[in-house]
Scaffold this active site. Structure first.
Site, PDB file in Angstrom:
ATOM      1  N   TYR A 360       0.554  -1.266   0.067  1.00  0.00           N
ATOM      2  CA  TYR A 360       0.159  -0.093  -0.023  1.00  0.00           C
ATOM      3  C   TYR A 360       0.796   1.183  -0.228  1.00  0.00           C
ATOM      4  CZ  TYR A 360      -0.159  -0.484   5.373  1.00  0.00           C
ATOM      5  OH  TYR A 360       0.369  -0.329   6.703  1.00  0.00           O
ATOM      6  N   GLU A 361       0.178   2.325  -0.137  1.00  0.00           N
ATOM      7  CA  GLU A 361       0.942   3.765  -0.613  1.00  0.00           C
ATOM      8  C   GLU A 361       1.801   3.459  -1.721  1.00  0.00           C
ATOM      9  OE1 GLU A 361       0.422   6.867   0.506  1.00  0.00           O
ATOM     10  OE2 GLU A 361      -0.990   6.149   2.157  1.00  0.00           O
ATOM     11  N   GLY A 362       1.341   2.684  -2.799  1.00  0.00           N
ATOM     12  CA  GLY A 362       2.223   2.550  -3.807  1.00  0.00           C
ATOM     13  C   GLY A 362       3.030   1.323  -3.820  1.00  0.00           C
TER      14      GLY A 362
END
Length: 377
Positions: A360-362
């Site tokens: 997550y968050e890229g």
């Protein structure tokens, strides 16, 4: 890394709070997978839900390094609580603070900073994850309102949050430049909380689906101008990534701590297993990665605090720390042997919690792509 007296005081306060208030909740969250609402209220009362928020809006008025330090220290005890704080602040509060009107700031920021409200960030959709600009949710202007239709997935803090920063297309023909941002309150008619996901780790941190079925949002709840939504989302992802890197750093240090303790006390063949080079080398590598991750995380936080470009550094911190967290947690399980596979020992939970930091968050593949673009531009 130089820490001021204020940073040292903040670190001590957060460590004490985490040991006293967060630690007793870990097993409860593991057993029930329930959002720790009462704990979040206590965090708000302690000033932890609005660390980088100016005092004029009810926050602690501290800097970004202090905020990242709080995520780091809390995540040593509970990565689930660490991500609740990170999402609430980095992408649930900061966008309003930096891009909101004064009326929006006065309405929402004091409640967010006090922990009365929990914030969430609604960007990801079933068909738009890494390619966030391809979202399909629409927002059609109708008089003094926008009508939102569509769905979001994997929304952290969903169901427990009081407001959702939501991204939708106001002009589909413009692609990314047609995306706008909206502040959606939880009781908005036509806005529904969907399925709560059953996750591998981070139990107690809600991850849900959202549905918008002709949800009517007042024009005054648009964040920024029409078409600025994608830019707002991307500008806040830098500090979001630093926050997840700090969460991963907490996992690394927790894995190292429990592994050192176990290796010193577990005896096989008449001596502690720590005396075996195969084990001690694992501990050594974990310690090196912890220090390297710490330097990357706090360097990126310092750049962000000083208003300097930090996109590359945020991606470096997130990618390295999360990869190191997964490796440290895997080695922690291995050092614990059969006990590492059991829920009675923290290594098992750390292993489950670490994996998502690479996603997550890229994803880390996206982080490597971002870093390479900075190098080749």
């Amino acid at each position: 890394m130089h820490l001021t007296e204020e940073h040292i005081m903040m670190r001590k306060m957060v460590r004490d709070f985490a040991r006293k208030e967060v630690a007793p909740m870990v097993e409860i969250m593991e057993q029930t997978d329930e959002f720790p609402s009462r704990l979040i209220k206590k965090m708000g009362a302690a000033g932890l839900m609005g660390i980088p928020v100016p005092e004029a809006y009810g926050g602690a008025g501290a800097d970004t390094v202090s905020y990242i330090m709080a995520i780091h220290e809390i995540s040593k005890i509970s990565a689930a609580v660490g991500v609740i704080l990170s999402v609430h602040t980095s992408v649930g509060t900061n966008p309003i603070l930096h891009f909101g009107t004064e009326a929006q700031k006065q309405t929402y920021i004091p409640k967010l900073a006090a922990g009365e409200y929990v914030g969430a960030f609604a960007l990801t959709e079933p068909q738009s994850g890494s390619d966030a600009g391809s979202l399909k949710t629409t927002a059609v202007r109708k008089g003094g309102s926008y009508i939102l239709n569509g769905s979001k997935v994997f929304i952290t803090n969903g169901g427990a949050a009081d407001l959702y920063l939501t991204f939708a297309l106001t002009d589909p023909e413009k692609g990314r430049k047609g995306i706008s941002a909206f502040i959606v309150e939880k009781n908005t008619p036509g806005f529904h909380i969907g399925k709560k996901e059953k996750k591998l780790g981070l139990l107690g941190s809600n991850t849900v689906e959202l549905r918008f079925e002709h949800a009517e949002i007042p024009v005054e709840n648009r964040l920024g101008e029409e078409g600025e939504g994608f830019s707002i989302a991307m500008k806040n992802l830098d500090v979001g990534r630093i926050g997840i890197a700090a969460q991963a750093l907490g996992i690394i240090e927790a894995a190292l701590g429990c592994s050192v303790e176990y290796a010193k006390n577990r005896t096989q063949f008449g001596r502690p297993i720590a005396s075996n080079q195969a084990v001690s080398f694992k501990l050594s590598e974990m310690a090196v990665n912890a220090e390297a991750a710490k330097l990357l995380v706090y360097h990126a936080a310092d750049l962000y605090q000083r208003g300097l470009p930090c996109g590359k550094e945020a991606s470096m911190a997130k990618q390295f720390a999360s990869d190191a967290a997964m490796k440290a947690a895997t080695e922690a399980v291995q050092i614990h042997g059969g006990y590492g596979y059991m829920k009675d020992y923290p290594a098992e939970r750390l292993f489950r919690d670490a994996k998502v930091t690479q996603i997550y968050e890229g994803t880390n593949e996206i982080q490597r792509l971002i870093i390479s673009k900075y190098l080749l531009q």
